[in-house]
Design a protein around this motif. Structure first.
Motif, PDB file in Angstrom:
ATOM      1  N   ASP A  90      35.429  45.472  47.602  1.00  0.00           N
ATOM      2  CA  ASP A  90      35.207  46.736  46.903  1.00  0.00           C
ATOM      3  C   ASP A  90      34.077  46.592  45.879  1.00  0.00           C
ATOM      4  N   THR A  91      33.492  47.710  45.504  1.00  0.00           N
ATOM      5  CA  THR A  91      32.514  47.764  44.418  1.00  0.00           C
ATOM      6  C   THR A  91      33.080  48.656  43.325  1.00  0.00           C
ATOM      7  N   VAL A  92      33.177  48.124  42.109  1.00  0.00           N
ATOM      8  CA  VAL A  92      33.807  48.881  41.031  1.00  0.00           C
ATOM      9  C   VAL A  92      32.855  49.001  39.849  1.00  0.00           C
ATOM     10  N   LEU A  93      33.053  50.045  39.076  1.00  0.00           N
ATOM     11  CA  LEU A  93      32.272  50.296  37.865  1.00  0.00           C
ATOM     12  C   LEU A  93      33.209  50.262  36.672  1.00  0.00           C
ATOM     13  N   VAL A  94      32.834  49.467  35.670  1.00  0.00           N
ATOM     14  CA  VAL A  94      33.607  49.355  34.435  1.00  0.00           C
ATOM     15  C   VAL A  94      32.738  49.845  33.282  1.00  0.00           C
ATOM     16  N   LEU A  95      33.111  50.951  32.668  1.00  0.00           N
ATOM     17  CA  LEU A  95      32.404  51.409  31.481  1.00  0.00           C
ATOM     18  C   LEU A  95      32.879  50.599  30.269  1.00  0.00           C
ATOM     19  N   GLY A  96      31.948  50.249  29.390  1.00  0.00           N
ATOM     20  CA  GLY A  96      32.321  49.443  28.232  1.00  0.00           C
ATOM     21  C   GLY A  96      32.769  48.057  28.636  1.00  0.00           C
ATOM     22  N   ALA A  97      31.982  47.397  29.467  1.00  0.00           N
ATOM     23  CA  ALA A  97      32.385  46.108  30.039  1.00  0.00           C
ATOM     24  C   ALA A  97      32.420  44.984  29.018  1.00  0.00           C
ATOM     25  N   ASN A  98      31.914  45.208  27.814  1.00  0.00           N
ATOM     26  CA  ASN A  98      31.950  44.184  26.774  1.00  0.00           C
ATOM     27  C   ASN A  98      33.191  44.299  25.903  1.00  0.00           C
ATOM     28  N   GLY A  99      33.960  45.362  26.044  1.00  0.00           N
ATOM     29  CA  GLY A  99      35.131  45.561  25.199  1.00  0.00           C
ATOM     30  C   GLY A  99      36.322  44.739  25.636  1.00  0.00           C
ATOM     31  N   GLY A 100      37.437  44.896  24.910  1.00  0.00           N
ATOM     32  CA  GLY A 100      38.623  44.105  25.217  1.00  0.00           C
ATOM     33  C   GLY A 100      39.173  44.395  26.593  1.00  0.00           C
ATOM     34  N   VAL A 101      39.455  45.657  26.892  1.00  0.00           N
ATOM     35  CA  VAL A 101      39.946  46.013  28.217  1.00  0.00           C
ATOM     36  C   VAL A 101      38.836  45.842  29.252  1.00  0.00           C
ATOM     37  N   GLY A 102      37.616  46.266  28.897  1.00  0.00           N
ATOM     38  CA  GLY A 102      36.505  46.195  29.847  1.00  0.00           C
ATOM     39  C   GLY A 102      36.225  44.785  30.320  1.00  0.00           C
ATOM     40  N   SER A 103      36.176  43.835  29.393  1.00  0.00           N
ATOM     41  CA  SER A 103      35.890  42.452  29.784  1.00  0.00           C
ATOM     42  C   SER A 103      37.015  41.867  30.623  1.00  0.00           C
ATOM     43  N   THR A 104      38.247  42.307  30.364  1.00  0.00           N
ATOM     44  CA  THR A 104      39.380  41.857  31.178  1.00  0.00           C
ATOM     45  C   THR A 104      39.321  42.469  32.565  1.00  0.00           C
ATOM     46  N   LEU A 105      38.977  43.747  32.645  1.00  0.00           N
ATOM     47  CA  LEU A 105      38.811  44.393  33.949  1.00  0.00           C
ATOM     48  C   LEU A 105      37.758  43.685  34.792  1.00  0.00           C
ATOM     49  N   VAL A 106      36.623  43.358  34.174  1.00  0.00           N
ATOM     50  CA  VAL A 106      35.552  42.679  34.908  1.00  0.00           C
ATOM     51  C   VAL A 106      36.081  41.386  35.509  1.00  0.00           C
ATOM     52  N   GLN A 107      36.766  40.589  34.709  1.00  0.00           N
ATOM     53  CA  GLN A 107      37.238  39.288  35.192  1.00  0.00           C
ATOM     54  C   GLN A 107      38.294  39.439  36.287  1.00  0.00           C
ATOM     55  N   LEU A 108      39.255  40.319  36.086  1.00  0.00           N
ATOM     56  CA  LEU A 108      40.303  40.489  37.093  1.00  0.00           C
ATOM     57  C   LEU A 108      39.748  41.073  38.393  1.00  0.00           C
ATOM     58  N   ALA A 109      38.771  41.965  38.277  1.00  0.00           N
ATOM     59  CA  ALA A 109      38.164  42.523  39.486  1.00  0.00           C
ATOM     60  C   ALA A 109      37.403  41.458  40.256  1.00  0.00           C
ATOM     61  N   ARG A 110      36.694  40.593  39.548  1.00  0.00           N
ATOM     62  CA  ARG A 110      35.974  39.500  40.201  1.00  0.00           C
ATOM     63  C   ARG A 110      36.960  38.537  40.868  1.00  0.00           C
ATOM     64  N   ILE A 111      38.069  38.233  40.200  1.00  0.00           N
ATOM     65  CA  ILE A 111      39.091  37.369  40.792  1.00  0.00           C
ATOM     66  C   ILE A 111      39.649  37.999  42.070  1.00  0.00           C
ATOM     67  N   ALA A 112      39.747  39.331  42.082  1.00  0.00           N
ATOM     68  CA  ALA A 112      40.245  40.044  43.266  1.00  0.00           C
ATOM     69  C   ALA A 112      39.214  40.108  44.389  1.00  0.00           C
ATOM     70  N   GLY A 113      37.988  39.671  44.113  1.00  0.00           N
ATOM     71  CA  GLY A 113      36.956  39.650  45.148  1.00  0.00           C
ATOM     72  C   GLY A 113      36.058  40.861  45.160  1.00  0.00           C
ATOM     73  N   ALA A 114      36.074  41.658  44.092  1.00  0.00           N
ATOM     74  CA  ALA A 114      35.247  42.857  44.031  1.00  0.00           C
ATOM     75  C   ALA A 114      33.879  42.545  43.430  1.00  0.00           C
ATOM     76  N   THR A 115      32.906  43.372  43.765  1.00  0.00           N
ATOM     77  CA  THR A 115      31.601  43.374  43.099  1.00  0.00           C
ATOM     78  C   THR A 115      31.706  44.331  41.919  1.00  0.00           C
ATOM     79  N   VAL A 116      31.222  43.902  40.751  1.00  0.00           N
ATOM     80  CA  VAL A 116      31.436  44.684  39.534  1.00  0.00           C
ATOM     81  C   VAL A 116      30.114  45.048  38.877  1.00  0.00           C
ATOM     82  N   VAL A 117      29.983  46.313  38.515  1.00  0.00           N
ATOM     83  CA  VAL A 117      28.896  46.803  37.680  1.00  0.00           C
ATOM     84  C   VAL A 117      29.521  47.223  36.354  1.00  0.00           C
ATOM     85  N   GLY A 118      28.911  46.832  35.245  1.00  0.00           N
ATOM     86  CA  GLY A 118      29.485  47.153  33.946  1.00  0.00           C
ATOM     87  C   GLY A 118      28.460  47.714  32.985  1.00  0.00           C
TER      88      GLY A 118
END
Length: 356
Positions: free
Chosen positions: A160-188
């Protein structure tokens, strides 16, 4: 789950407190108006545990509470604090003594900005002893939020390809990492000064202030995003929805764009909910959710089981090194005003953590 032999830290034996220090919001005040007070401690009530706070978070929710703008905050005065890590120092009737000395995470919504906090034993999730308390704190409300949005709502999968707004924030940075662990491509999205940090987490960073941001986002996902995670709300939610792939999922979890807006704190949320409802009624295959971490609490046992299961997964990833904690600053509870100013400054990556 609390009847196993105690695993007490070698650092200290549990000692029930005689006093409690806490940070009190007396009303709508500037950070310096938050009052640090001391009061006599109370013993643990039946079914409850007293935790000696080792780390408590400063999140967007408390920032909104300071402004009197959090959706369902209690009346002033009250002690804020959405979550904490603490060690059990006193237990009430019906709670096994084996809980004493063990370290737990708990969602509180309010009350965590204190040296000692009483919580129901059923709300506890044990923290691996190999993990630092401040590191673990960055993944309590942030970890539960990110995990549940990613896996329970959007059901992000490898490829999957996912978009995370505010990727530097607390939830955002966690979303980025968990999405990458799940095998997704992430744009933040993030401000340019945070791009190196976002890139280090595994996402492609874009400047949220860029005039051609929409074009850049579409170029990185020509077929649309399988999931978009939006904490901003406001009119920008329209763009987030339009960026979805034909079967994509939008997860909205805040209204940061209205942080300083005058008027009712509930109006932006209600407007957002109305939009999501209309979109879900539209004749297409897109999905739109508003995530509320407290949804489902009326079925308390199910709610607790999900929190413990999801947070347990996050802590396991933290313990084995798969997740990198983003501690923006560790600031003593006595300096809570400084902690709030730093958290609200927009200059940091990750989460500001209060420590004893």
């Amino acid at each position: 789950m609390y009847d196993s032999p105690a695993r007490v830290s070698a650092a200290a034996s549990p000692v029930a407190p005689s006093t409690v220090t806490e940070a009190v919001l007396p009303g709508i005040v500037e950070p310096d108006g938050i009052q640090v007070q001391t009061r006599p401690a109370q013993p643990a009530a039946p079914g409850q545990v007293v935790l000696a706070m080792e780390a408590a978070g400063v999140s967007f929710a408390e920032q909104q509470m300071r402004r009197g703008k959090y959706y369902d905050q209690p009346p002033f005065p009250f002690v804020p604090g959405y979550d904490l890590i603490g060690r059990a120092v006193d237990v009430g009737e019906s709670v096994p003594s084996s809980v004493l000395g063990r370290r737990f995470a708990v969602l509180t919504k309010t009350g965590a900005w204190a040296s000692h906090v009483s919580v129901d034993v059923g709300d506890l999730t044990e923290v691996p002893e190999s993990v630092d308390s401040a590191d673990a704190e960055t993944f309590v409300v942030n970890g539960i939020t990110a995990w549940q949005m990613l896996h329970r709502l959007a059901k992000v999968r490898a490829g999957d390809t996912v978009l995370v707004l505010g990727a530097n924030g607390g939830v955002g940075s966690t979303l980025v990492q968990l999405a990458r662990i799940a095998g997704a491509t992430v744009v933040g999205t993030a401000s340019a000064k945070h791009h190196d940090a976002v890139r280090a987490l595994g996402a492609t960073p874009l400047d949220y202030r860029a005039a051609d941001l929409g074009d850049q986002l579409r170029a990185l996902a020509p077929k649309g995003y399988d999931a978009v995670f939006d904490h901003v709300g406001g009119e920008g939610i329209l763009t987030s929805y339009r960026l979805l792939a034909p079967k994509g999922t939008l997860v909205s979890y805040g209204t940061a764009s209205t942080r300083d807006a005058e008027g009712s704190s509930k109006a932006p949320v209600l407007k957002l909910l109305a939009r999501l409802t209309l979109w879900n009624a539209a004749p297409n295959c897109k999905s739109a959710y508003f995530y509320n971490i407290w949804a489902g609490k009326r079925r308390l046992n199910t709610f607790r089981a999900k929190v413990q299961a999801d947070l347990g997964q996050v802590f396991a990833l933290l313990a084995d090194g798969s997740l990198t904690p983003q501690v923006a600053a560790r600031i003593p509870l006595a300096d809570v005003a400084k902690a709030v100013r730093v958290a609200e400054s927009g200059t940091v990556v990750g989460k500001v953590v209060l420590v004893p």
